[in-house]
Scaffold this motif. Structure first.
Motif, mmCIF file in Angstrom:
data_model
loop_
_atom_site.group_PDB
_atom_site.id
_atom_site.type_symbol
_atom_site.label_atom_id
_atom_site.label_comp_id
_atom_site.label_asym_id
_atom_site.label_seq_id
_atom_site.Cartn_x
_atom_site.Cartn_y
_atom_site.Cartn_z
ATOM 1 N N VAL A 1 0.770 -1.173 0.005
ATOM 2 C CA VAL A 1 0.048 0.152 -0.018
ATOM 3 C C VAL A 1 0.875 1.231 -0.014
ATOM 4 C CG1 VAL A 1 -1.889 -1.118 1.294
ATOM 5 C CG2 VAL A 1 -0.382 0.055 2.557
ATOM 6 N N ALA A 2 0.351 2.271 -0.365
ATOM 7 C CA ALA A 2 1.096 3.684 -0.531
ATOM 8 C C ALA A 2 1.340 4.250 0.914
ATOM 9 C CB ALA A 2 0.410 4.688 -1.411
ATOM 10 N N GLU A 3 2.274 4.940 0.920
ATOM 11 C CA GLU A 3 2.696 5.450 2.112
ATOM 12 C C GLU A 3 1.410 6.367 2.778
ATOM 13 O OE1 GLU A 3 6.508 7.740 3.681
ATOM 14 O OE2 GLU A 3 6.829 6.542 2.098
ATOM 15 N N GLY A 4 1.114 6.227 3.906
ATOM 16 C CA GLY A 4 0.031 7.179 4.628
ATOM 17 C C GLY A 4 -1.132 6.506 4.375
ATOM 18 N N THR A 5 -1.363 5.345 3.821
ATOM 19 C CA THR A 5 -2.649 4.761 3.594
ATOM 20 C C THR A 5 -3.307 4.770 4.936
ATOM 21 O OG1 THR A 5 -1.841 3.876 1.606
ATOM 22 C CG2 THR A 5 -3.866 2.835 2.415
ATOM 23 N N ALA A 6 -2.611 3.944 5.821
ATOM 24 C CA ALA A 6 -3.205 3.494 7.195
ATOM 25 C C ALA A 6 -3.911 4.756 7.855
ATOM 26 C CB ALA A 6 -2.165 2.857 8.139
ATOM 27 N N GLU A 7 -3.137 5.762 7.785
ATOM 28 C CA GLU A 7 -3.430 7.070 8.569
ATOM 29 C C GLU A 7 -4.429 7.766 7.840
ATOM 30 O OE1 GLU A 7 -0.351 6.408 7.504
ATOM 31 O OE2 GLU A 7 0.690 6.184 9.429
ATOM 32 N N ALA A 8 -4.755 7.721 6.672
ATOM 33 C CA ALA A 8 -5.896 8.439 6.085
ATOM 34 C C ALA A 8 -7.054 7.372 6.323
ATOM 35 C CB ALA A 8 -5.516 8.475 4.365
ATOM 36 N N ILE A 9 -6.863 6.010 6.342
ATOM 37 C CA ILE A 9 -8.087 5.325 6.442
ATOM 38 C C ILE A 9 -8.515 5.433 7.964
ATOM 39 C CG2 ILE A 9 -9.020 2.780 6.691
ATOM 40 C CD1 ILE A 9 -7.299 2.542 4.037
ATOM 41 N N GLU A 10 -7.607 5.553 8.881
ATOM 42 C CA GLU A 10 -8.087 5.894 10.122
ATOM 43 C C GLU A 10 -8.724 7.058 10.357
ATOM 44 O OE1 GLU A 10 -8.563 4.060 12.905
ATOM 45 O OE2 GLU A 10 -7.844 2.601 11.381
ATOM 46 N N GLU A 11 -8.293 8.216 9.564
ATOM 47 C CA GLU A 11 -8.870 9.498 9.638
ATOM 48 C C GLU A 11 -10.386 9.262 9.145
ATOM 49 O OE1 GLU A 11 -10.357 12.981 8.475
ATOM 50 O OE2 GLU A 11 -9.243 11.947 6.967
ATOM 51 N N ALA A 12 -10.468 8.713 7.914
ATOM 52 C CA ALA A 12 -11.668 8.540 7.413
ATOM 53 C C ALA A 12 -12.548 7.752 8.417
ATOM 54 C CB ALA A 12 -11.707 8.081 6.063
ATOM 55 N N ARG A 13 -12.330 6.583 9.115
ATOM 56 C CA ARG A 13 -12.967 5.779 9.809
ATOM 57 C C ARG A 13 -13.489 6.528 10.866
ATOM 58 N NH1 ARG A 13 -12.696 0.430 10.997
ATOM 59 N NH2 ARG A 13 -10.901 -0.032 9.938
ATOM 60 N N GLU A 14 -12.611 7.381 11.503
ATOM 61 C CA GLU A 14 -13.192 8.280 12.635
ATOM 62 C C GLU A 14 -14.379 9.298 12.343
ATOM 63 O OE1 GLU A 14 -9.937 10.168 14.579
ATOM 64 O OE2 GLU A 14 -9.068 8.301 15.056
ATOM 65 N N ARG A 15 -14.261 9.806 11.028
ATOM 66 C CA ARG A 15 -15.316 10.776 10.420
ATOM 67 C C ARG A 15 -16.377 9.921 10.430
ATOM 68 N NH1 ARG A 15 -14.145 12.616 4.884
ATOM 69 N NH2 ARG A 15 -12.274 11.670 5.154
ATOM 70 N N ILE A 16 -16.313 8.485 9.901
ATOM 71 C CA ILE A 16 -17.910 7.979 9.697
ATOM 72 C C ILE A 16 -18.378 7.323 10.841
ATOM 73 C CG2 ILE A 16 -18.514 5.727 8.337
ATOM 74 C CD1 ILE A 16 -16.579 6.343 6.331
ATOM 75 N N VAL A 17 -17.734 6.599 11.515
ATOM 76 C CA VAL A 17 -17.953 6.414 12.836
ATOM 77 C C VAL A 17 -18.693 7.697 13.967
ATOM 78 C CG1 VAL A 17 -17.317 5.443 15.206
ATOM 79 C CG2 VAL A 17 -16.704 4.317 13.182
ATOM 80 N N GLY A 18 -18.080 8.827 13.704
ATOM 81 C CA GLY A 18 -18.615 9.979 14.184
ATOM 82 C C GLY A 18 -20.073 10.448 13.663
ATOM 83 N N GLY A 19 -20.393 9.650 12.543
ATOM 84 C CA GLY A 19 -21.702 10.309 11.928
ATOM 85 C C GLY A 19 -21.657 10.929 10.740
ATOM 86 N N TRP A 20 -20.337 11.254 10.089
ATOM 87 C CA TRP A 20 -20.495 11.721 9.025
ATOM 88 C C TRP A 20 -20.831 10.821 7.836
ATOM 89 C CZ3 TRP A 20 -17.317 10.729 4.341
ATOM 90 C CH2 TRP A 20 -16.933 11.436 3.589
ATOM 91 N N GLY A 21 -21.696 11.147 6.695
ATOM 92 C CA GLY A 21 -22.270 10.488 5.662
ATOM 93 C C GLY A 21 -20.936 10.349 4.509
#
Lengths: 391, 323
Positions: free
Chosen positions: A330-350
């Motif tokens: 995977v490209a560098e920074g993938t895990a961080e970007a995914i974690e950030e998006a995961r938090e957004r979605i779990v936080g209620g972002w659609g």
């Protein structure tokens, strides 16, 4: 003499055919959970009160393929295994019908399950729904749960239920891995059917890629079949030939992954961790955890409560997720970007947050608004700007 | 231009298993056996090749030996399928169509049963290692593939593609240029006359059907080992056996014509992925290979050419006492 030999040989062929088919009716004893000791328990527990308990409940499944697809059915069956283990069911309490096409054969399979005494039956493919409805109407004493369908509510039947989840949330995360990896800025996507289920899936995937790579475009091709490894491989090849360097899929087999591997490009899967199948190509996969619903439905039934007509959960509840990232590619920074998006979605972002335009330039979701699926079965059918569908 | 080259490459790739199975079926039909079990035979070859390679790898490790075992077992399992067919139709004179159709169902079930069994054993993917599948995808002329246009068109393929073409060439030579080939054709055209001339109808029919089945098995193996890259997928043959039977008609029972017909057929099968036609529903586009087969059937039957027709004795069992 020769006539007899002919008859005998034909019979041998017929019987060996049955022998070949028979094991698919039952789960193989080798991989069935061994949670209880058969000596301690009676094989046919009969409760005189006729009350439904975890000891005497029988659960039936109708699957379109068998777990050898290593995809949808495999994953759903893993949900079954996990549910059986958690609830402590015996192996004779679960009856699987594998390789049941979306034809009247499905109706027969459902009736057989009812006759075998199932109290609750799960059918897992979109096209099974009309047959489930028919049998559910005739057998109000049995509960029917149908994945990916949408007709339970309007059917008016108390024993008919739909279930699915927000898989597009998981696909959004997997799309981030694809968006960061692509160099040609062109993604390919092999989708099974031109239905909302697939369209909402690849839209989620594309939006995920777009969120990290504003230049990305995507080409989608339909196989018109949920499971056709040959077509899936050819489609993936055609997409790679047209310049795509990450292939996503909404199809049941590993063919897209292996084709990507053969061509030295990358792949994002669905339903199963495909790193074993394509170690140099598979970045991650969007996956389900069906055991959450199966467990919930069975426990609700045993408790004597109503199973909801329509059930849907997503990333926040763990019903959908992505499989572990293939760290070496995977490209560098993938895990961080995914974690950030995961938090957004779990936080209620659609995921379907505006502004979104379709490929004719019309705004389909206004800025500041979010499209939220009204039911478990996806209804999103807009083809967004940047996505080309070649039919 | 690049799209056209890509299309031709894709056509050759999907045409190769067809060519193997079709040349096998042409040999079978030339001997007078109409074997409709090609789909089943291909499935048996697919699971035989993949399964043997997988088990061999578990025991002795991967590499060239596993690939050889895979190749040989696929051929043998194809022969086993056609042996069932031969015993039933040649020795016991069961109806050829019914036997062939039953064999399709049998072979498909056979492969799915063992595929599922192996899947349970593996506890996940039944995947042959990269070292072994790499042998099947090895392109012997890869160094020449950089020549513009001609390179990718002629030299970019794996060795199985060239082997399939060589098999078809050998078969064309055998049928048209050798004495044994002539005898085989006479058995297919008029077994009674051949019998009178002292040619063993039984032996020729058995030989041709068995070798034909073996080639069908190789076609199936190709679909599993190259098409799916050595991973067992339940529907890995998915109707190519039937395409091969249609292709026999399209190639008008000539293995030499089968070479380019297979590529055309493979091309028609994937063309809609490369050249989408706006407004034409894909479902209609996908029908192309079959529509073309029907056209070829109409034209050949209009021309009434004996050479381009099905051998006269094909589909009929030979009863010596019947004369």
């Amino acid at each position: 003499m020769k006539k007899w030999l002919a008859i005998i040989l034909s019979l041998v062929m017929i019987f060996s055919l049955f022998a070949a088919c028979a094991p698919s009716e039952d789960p193989d004893p080798t991989d069935a959970p061994k949670t209880t000791d058969p000596v301690d328990e009676p094989t046919e527990p009969v409760d005189p009160s006729g009350e439904l308990t975890l000891e005497n409940i029988k659960v039936g499944f109708v699957h379109i393929t068998d777990p050898s697809d290593q995809g949808y059915t495999y994953n759903h069956n893993r949900g079954t295994e996990k549910m059986v283990e958690v609830l402590g069911l015996r192996e004779d309490q679960v009856i699987n019908k594998f390789n049941i096409p979306e034809t009247s054969e499905c109706e027969n399979a459902l009736r057989e399950l009812v006759e075998q005494g199932c109290n609750i039956i799960f059918a897992t493919s979109f096209g099974h729904e009309q047959f489930v409805l028919k049998v559910a109407e005739e057998h109000p004493e049995v509960e029917f749960c149908h994945a990916t369908g949408y007709q339970a509510g309007m059917s008016g039947l108390d024993n008919m239920h739909n279930y699915f989840g927000s898989i597009y949330e998981a696909r959004y995360l997997s799309g981030i891995a694809a968006g960061l990896k692509t160099e040609s800025n062109k993604l390919g996507y092999v989708a099974a059917q031109p239905f909302a289920e697939c369209i909402s899936g690849f839209t989620g995937f594309y939006l995920g890629a777009l969120s990290v790579n504003p230049d990305v475009t995507m080409e989608v091709k339909y196989t018109y079949s949920w499971h056709d490894p040959v077509k899936e491989a050819q489609m993936a090849q055609a997409l790679i030939d047209s310049g795509a360097d990450v292939i996503g899929q909404h199809a049941d087999s590993t063919a897209c992954a292996t084709t990507a591997q053969q061509n030295g490009v990358f792949h994002v899967g669905y339903n199963a961790d495909m790193r074993d199948a394509a170690p140099d190509a598979s970045l991650t996969s969007a996956v389900w955890d069906w055991s959450i619903y199966l467990q919930f439905a069975i426990e609700t039934l045993v408790a004597g409560e109503e199973i909801p007509t329509d059930w849907s959960q997503g990333l926040a509840e763990g019903a959908v997720d992505i499989s572990p990232l293939n760290e070496s590619i995977v490209a560098e920074g993938t895990a961080e970007a995914i974690e950030e998006a995961r938090e957004r979605i779990v936080g209620g972002w659609g995921v379907f947050s505006g502004p979104l335009r379709n490929n004719e330039g019309e705004i389909v979701v206004e800025e500041g608004e979010t499209f939220i699926e009204p039911a478990s079965a996806p209804s999103w059918e807009h083809i967004l700007e940047g996505i080309t569908v070649t039919e | 231009m690049q799209t056209l080259i890509n299309l031709i490459n894709a056509a050759v790739r999907s045409g190769t298993p067809l060519l193997l199975a079709t040349s096998g079926e042409i040999l079978t039909e030339k001997s007078g056996n109409l074997n409709l079990g090609v789909e089943g035979i291909m499935y048996m070859g697919a699971i035989g090749g993949l399964g043997s390679a997988w088990y061999f790898e578990q025991a002795f490790g991967s590499g060239i030996l596993a690939a050889i075992v895979c190749f040989v077992v696929a051929f043998l399992l194809g022969m086993l399928g056609s042996l069932i067919y031969s015993i039933l139709t040649i020795t016991l004179r069961a109806n050829q169509n019914v036997t062939g159709l039953t064999l399709t169902i049998f072979g498909t079930g056979f492969a799915k049963y063992f595929g599922e069994h192996m899947g349970n054993q593996a506890g996940g993917y039944v995947a042959v290692s990269k070292q072994t599948t790499g042998i099947f995808t090895y392109a012997p002329f890869a160094s020449l593939a950089d020549i513009p246009v001609v390179g990718p068109l002629l030299f970019s393929y794996n060795w199985m593609v060239y082997v399939a073409i060589i098999f078809a060439l050998i078969m064309g030579w055998f049928l048209n240029r050798t004495r044994k080939g002539l005898m085989l054709r006479s058995v297919g055209e008029d077994p009674a006359t051949a019998d009178t001339a002292g040619i063993s109808v039984t032996r020729y029919r058995y030989g041709a059907t068995l070798i034909g089945g073996g080639l069908g098995g190789l076609g199936g193996m190709y679909m599993a080992m190259v098409g799916q890259n050595g991973i067992w997928a339940t529907d890995c043959v998915s109707g190519y056996g039937w395409l091969a039977i249609a292709l026999v008609i399209f190639a008008t029972w000539s293995p030499l014509r089968a070479i380019y017909c297979a590529i055309i057929f493979g091309g028609l099968d994937v063309m809609y992925m490369y050249y989408p036609i706006k407004g034409l529903p894909t479902q209609i586009y996908i029908m192309l290979p079959y529509a073309v087969t029907i056209l070829v059937l109409i034209f050949t039957s209009m021309r009434q050419s004996k050479e381009h027709n099905i051998p006269a004795g094909t589909g009929l069992n030979y009863f010596r006492e019947d004369r």
